[in-house]
Motif scaffolding. Structure first.
Motif, PDB file in Angstrom:
ATOM      1  N   THR A   1     103.646 -53.424  63.133  1.00 26.61           N
ATOM      2  CA  THR A   1     103.036 -54.320  62.287  1.00 26.61           C
ATOM      3  C   THR A   1     103.202 -55.736  62.541  1.00 26.61           C
ATOM      4  N   ARG A   2     104.405 -55.936  63.281  1.00 26.53           N
ATOM      5  CA  ARG A   2     104.644 -57.194  63.580  1.00 26.53           C
ATOM      6  C   ARG A   2     105.470 -57.865  62.338  1.00 26.53           C
ATOM      7  N   THR A   3     105.667 -57.262  61.085  1.00 34.96           N
ATOM      8  CA  THR A   3     105.721 -57.847  59.986  1.00 34.96           C
ATOM      9  C   THR A   3     107.463 -58.161  60.073  1.00 34.96           C
ATOM     10  N   GLY A   4     107.920 -57.227  60.720  1.00 37.55           N
ATOM     11  CA  GLY A   4     109.780 -57.416  60.860  1.00 37.55           C
ATOM     12  C   GLY A   4     110.173 -58.211  61.928  1.00 37.55           C
ATOM     13  N   ASP A   5     109.277 -58.877  62.614  1.00 36.16           N
ATOM     14  CA  ASP A   5     109.802 -59.496  63.776  1.00 36.16           C
ATOM     15  C   ASP A   5     110.445 -60.850  63.341  1.00 36.16           C
ATOM     16  N   ASP A   6     110.325 -61.337  61.837  1.00 33.03           N
ATOM     17  CA  ASP A   6     111.336 -62.211  61.337  1.00 33.03           C
ATOM     18  C   ASP A   6     112.564 -61.866  60.892  1.00 33.03           C
ATOM     19  N   GLY A   7     113.075 -60.419  61.139  1.00 37.24           N
ATOM     20  CA  GLY A   7     114.206 -59.965  60.856  1.00 37.24           C
ATOM     21  C   GLY A   7     114.386 -59.528  59.328  1.00 37.24           C
ATOM     22  N   THR A   8     113.063 -59.343  58.721  1.00 37.58           N
ATOM     23  CA  THR A   8     113.028 -58.635  57.270  1.00 37.58           C
ATOM     24  C   THR A   8     112.345 -57.227  57.443  1.00 37.58           C
ATOM     25  N   THR A   9     112.342 -56.663  56.314  1.00 37.30           N
ATOM     26  CA  THR A   9     111.687 -55.472  56.324  1.00 37.30           C
ATOM     27  C   THR A   9     111.293 -55.274  54.632  1.00 37.30           C
ATOM     28  N   ALA A  10     110.223 -54.226  54.541  1.00 37.57           N
ATOM     29  CA  ALA A  10     109.758 -54.487  53.123  1.00 37.57           C
ATOM     30  C   ALA A  10     110.302 -53.083  52.593  1.00 37.57           C
ATOM     31  N   LEU A  11     110.956 -53.013  51.208  1.00 43.08           N
ATOM     32  CA  LEU A  11     111.187 -52.040  50.530  1.00 43.08           C
ATOM     33  C   LEU A  11     109.665 -51.363  50.097  1.00 43.08           C
ATOM     34  N   GLY A  12     109.827 -49.989  49.403  1.00 47.72           N
ATOM     35  CA  GLY A  12     108.856 -49.367  48.799  1.00 47.72           C
ATOM     36  C   GLY A  12     108.046 -50.407  47.982  1.00 47.72           C
ATOM     37  N   SER A  13     108.747 -51.026  47.166  1.00 43.14           N
ATOM     38  CA  SER A  13     108.073 -51.939  46.115  1.00 43.14           C
ATOM     39  C   SER A  13     107.381 -53.200  46.544  1.00 43.14           C
ATOM     40  N   GLY A  14     107.516 -53.375  48.058  1.00 41.54           N
ATOM     41  CA  GLY A  14     106.783 -54.579  48.823  1.00 41.54           C
ATOM     42  C   GLY A  14     107.600 -55.847  48.775  1.00 41.54           C
ATOM     43  N   GLU A  15     109.062 -55.766  48.232  1.00 40.60           N
ATOM     44  CA  GLU A  15     109.949 -56.851  48.400  1.00 40.60           C
ATOM     45  C   GLU A  15     110.300 -56.855  49.681  1.00 40.60           C
ATOM     46  N   ARG A  16     110.517 -58.028  50.381  1.00 40.32           N
ATOM     47  CA  ARG A  16     111.158 -58.198  51.616  1.00 40.32           C
ATOM     48  C   ARG A  16     112.649 -58.360  51.629  1.00 40.32           C
ATOM     49  N   ARG A  17     113.528 -57.761  52.599  1.00 40.74           N
ATOM     50  CA  ARG A  17     114.841 -57.815  52.444  1.00 40.74           C
ATOM     51  C   ARG A  17     115.210 -58.111  53.727  1.00 40.74           C
ATOM     52  N   PRO A  18     116.212 -58.818  54.262  1.00 40.97           N
ATOM     53  CA  PRO A  18     116.815 -58.959  55.479  1.00 40.97           C
ATOM     54  C   PRO A  18     117.088 -57.433  56.198  1.00 40.97           C
ATOM     55  N   LYS A  19     116.988 -57.073  57.444  1.00 43.18           N
ATOM     56  CA  LYS A  19     117.274 -55.754  57.866  1.00 43.18           C
ATOM     57  C   LYS A  19     118.686 -55.385  57.942  1.00 43.18           C
ATOM     58  N   TYR A  20     119.554 -56.395  57.687  1.00 47.21           N
ATOM     59  CA  TYR A  20     121.017 -56.104  57.416  1.00 47.21           C
ATOM     60  C   TYR A  20     121.182 -56.051  55.927  1.00 47.21           C
ATOM     61  N   ASP A  21     120.534 -56.011  55.082  1.00 49.06           N
ATOM     62  CA  ASP A  21     120.592 -55.693  53.622  1.00 49.06           C
ATOM     63  C   ASP A  21     121.388 -54.418  53.275  1.00 49.06           C
ATOM     64  N   LEU A  22     122.236 -54.344  52.413  1.00 55.88           N
ATOM     65  CA  LEU A  22     122.998 -52.971  52.057  1.00 55.88           C
ATOM     66  C   LEU A  22     122.068 -51.959  51.710  1.00 55.88           C
ATOM     67  N   ARG A  23     121.097 -52.409  50.815  1.00 56.66           N
ATOM     68  CA  ARG A  23     119.947 -51.132  50.624  1.00 56.66           C
ATOM     69  C   ARG A  23     119.326 -50.675  51.692  1.00 56.66           C
ATOM     70  N   ILE A  24     118.865 -51.366  52.777  1.00 57.79           N
ATOM     71  CA  ILE A  24     118.221 -51.068  53.992  1.00 57.79           C
ATOM     72  C   ILE A  24     119.159 -50.250  54.833  1.00 57.79           C
ATOM     73  N   ALA A  25     120.687 -50.628  54.779  1.00 52.69           N
ATOM     74  CA  ALA A  25     121.636 -49.882  55.614  1.00 52.69           C
ATOM     75  C   ALA A  25     121.805 -48.583  54.774  1.00 52.69           C
ATOM     76  N   THR A  26     121.722 -48.603  53.580  1.00 55.24           N
ATOM     77  CA  THR A  26     122.047 -47.294  52.841  1.00 55.24           C
ATOM     78  C   THR A  26     120.762 -46.307  53.479  1.00 55.24           C
ATOM     79  N   TYR A  27     119.386 -46.482  53.242  1.00 56.47           N
ATOM     80  CA  TYR A  27     118.657 -45.594  53.406  1.00 56.47           C
ATOM     81  C   TYR A  27     118.472 -45.240  55.031  1.00 56.47           C
ATOM     82  N   GLY A  28     118.644 -46.313  55.840  1.00 58.24           N
ATOM     83  CA  GLY A  28     119.040 -46.063  57.170  1.00 58.24           C
ATOM     84  C   GLY A  28     119.852 -45.133  57.551  1.00 58.24           C
ATOM     85  N   THR A  29     121.080 -45.065  56.892  1.00 61.15           N
ATOM     86  CA  THR A  29     122.283 -44.087  57.323  1.00 61.15           C
ATOM     87  C   THR A  29     121.929 -42.740  56.945  1.00 61.15           C
TER      88      THR A  29
END
Length: 190
Positions: A9-37
Motif C-alpha cells: 500500500t506504500r502507507t508504511g514507507d514513512d516508518g509507520t503502520t496502522a493498528l486495527g483501529s486505524g491509528e498509526r504508530r511507528p513500526k518500532y512501537d511496543l504494541r507492534i513488536a508484541t503482535y509481531g512476536t
C-alpha cells in the motif's frame, strides 16, 4: 472477512503502520513488536507442523493454536478503549482448551528429574524454538500491559503463558514421550 486485493500500500514507507483501529504508530512501537512476536511464534509453529506426519493429534492441536494466534494478533492490534466498539478478543475458553490439551499430552509423560536441553527429534527441536519465541512474545506483551495507556486483556496474557507450557510438553511428546529428552547435567563440563 478479510479481503486483500493489493499486498503493498506504500502507507508504511514513512516508518509507520496502522493498528486495527486505524491509528498509526511507528513500526518500532511496543504494541507492534508484541503482535509481531506473536506472528513469529505462529511461523515457528508452521515449521514444526512440517515434521508431524505421524503425529496427527498434535498437528490438529497446533492447527487450532495457529488460528488462535491470529485471534491474539487481532486482539493486540486493536487496544481496548472505553466507549469503543468491541473487537475480536481472546477468550478464557481458548485458554481452557489449551490447558485441556496440555493435560492430555502430559498424562503420557514421566515426571521430570532434570531440566531439558532443547533438542532431540527435529519436531521437538523446532517446538523448543517456538517455545522460546513464545516466551519472548509473553515478555513483550507483559511489558506492554504494564504501560498505563496500553491495555492488554488478561485472557491474552494467560493464553501466551499457557502456550509456552503447551509447546514444552509437546516437545517432550515428540521426544518419544520424554524417553528421548536431552537432560541437563549440571556442571558436566567443568
Amino acid at each position: 472477512m478479510v479481503v486483500l486485493n493489493r499486498i503493498y500500500t506504500r502507507t508504511g514507507d514513512d516508518g509507520t503502520t496502522a493498528l486495527g483501529s486505524g491509528e498509526r504508530r511507528p513500526k518500532y512501537d511496543l504494541r507492534i513488536a508484541t503482535y509481531g512476536t506473536v506472528d513469529e511464534t505462529n511461523a515457528a509453529i508452521g515449521v514444526v507442523r512440517l515434521h508431524l506426519a505421524e503425529a496427527r493429534e498434535l498437528d490438529g492441536m497446533l492447527g487450532l493454536i495457529q488460528n488462535d494466534l491470529f485471534d491474539l494478533g487481532a486482539d493486540l492490534a486493536v487496544p481496548e478503549r472505553e466507549g469503543k466498539a468491541e473487537r475480536l478478543r481472546m477468550l478464557a475458553t481458548q485458554v481452557e482448551r489449551l490447558e485441556r490439551d496440555i493435560d492430555r499430552l502430559n498424562e503420557k509423560l514421566a515426571p521430570l528429574t532434570s531440566f531439558i536441553l532443547p533438542g532431540g527429534t527435529p519436531a521437538a527441536a523446532h517446538l523448543h524454538v517456538a517455545r522460546t519465541i513464545c516466551r519472548r512474545a509473553e515478555r513483550v506483551m507483559v511489558e506492554l500491559a504494564a504501560k498505563p495507556d496500553e491495555p492488554v486483556s488478561a485472557a491474552a496474557i494467560h493464553y501466551i503463558n499457557r502456550l509456552s507450557d503447551f509447546l514444552f510438553v509437546a516437545a517432550r511428546v515428540m521426544n518419544d514421550n520424554g524417553a528421548g529428552d536431552v537432560l541437563w547435567v549440571p556442571g558436566q563440563n567443568r
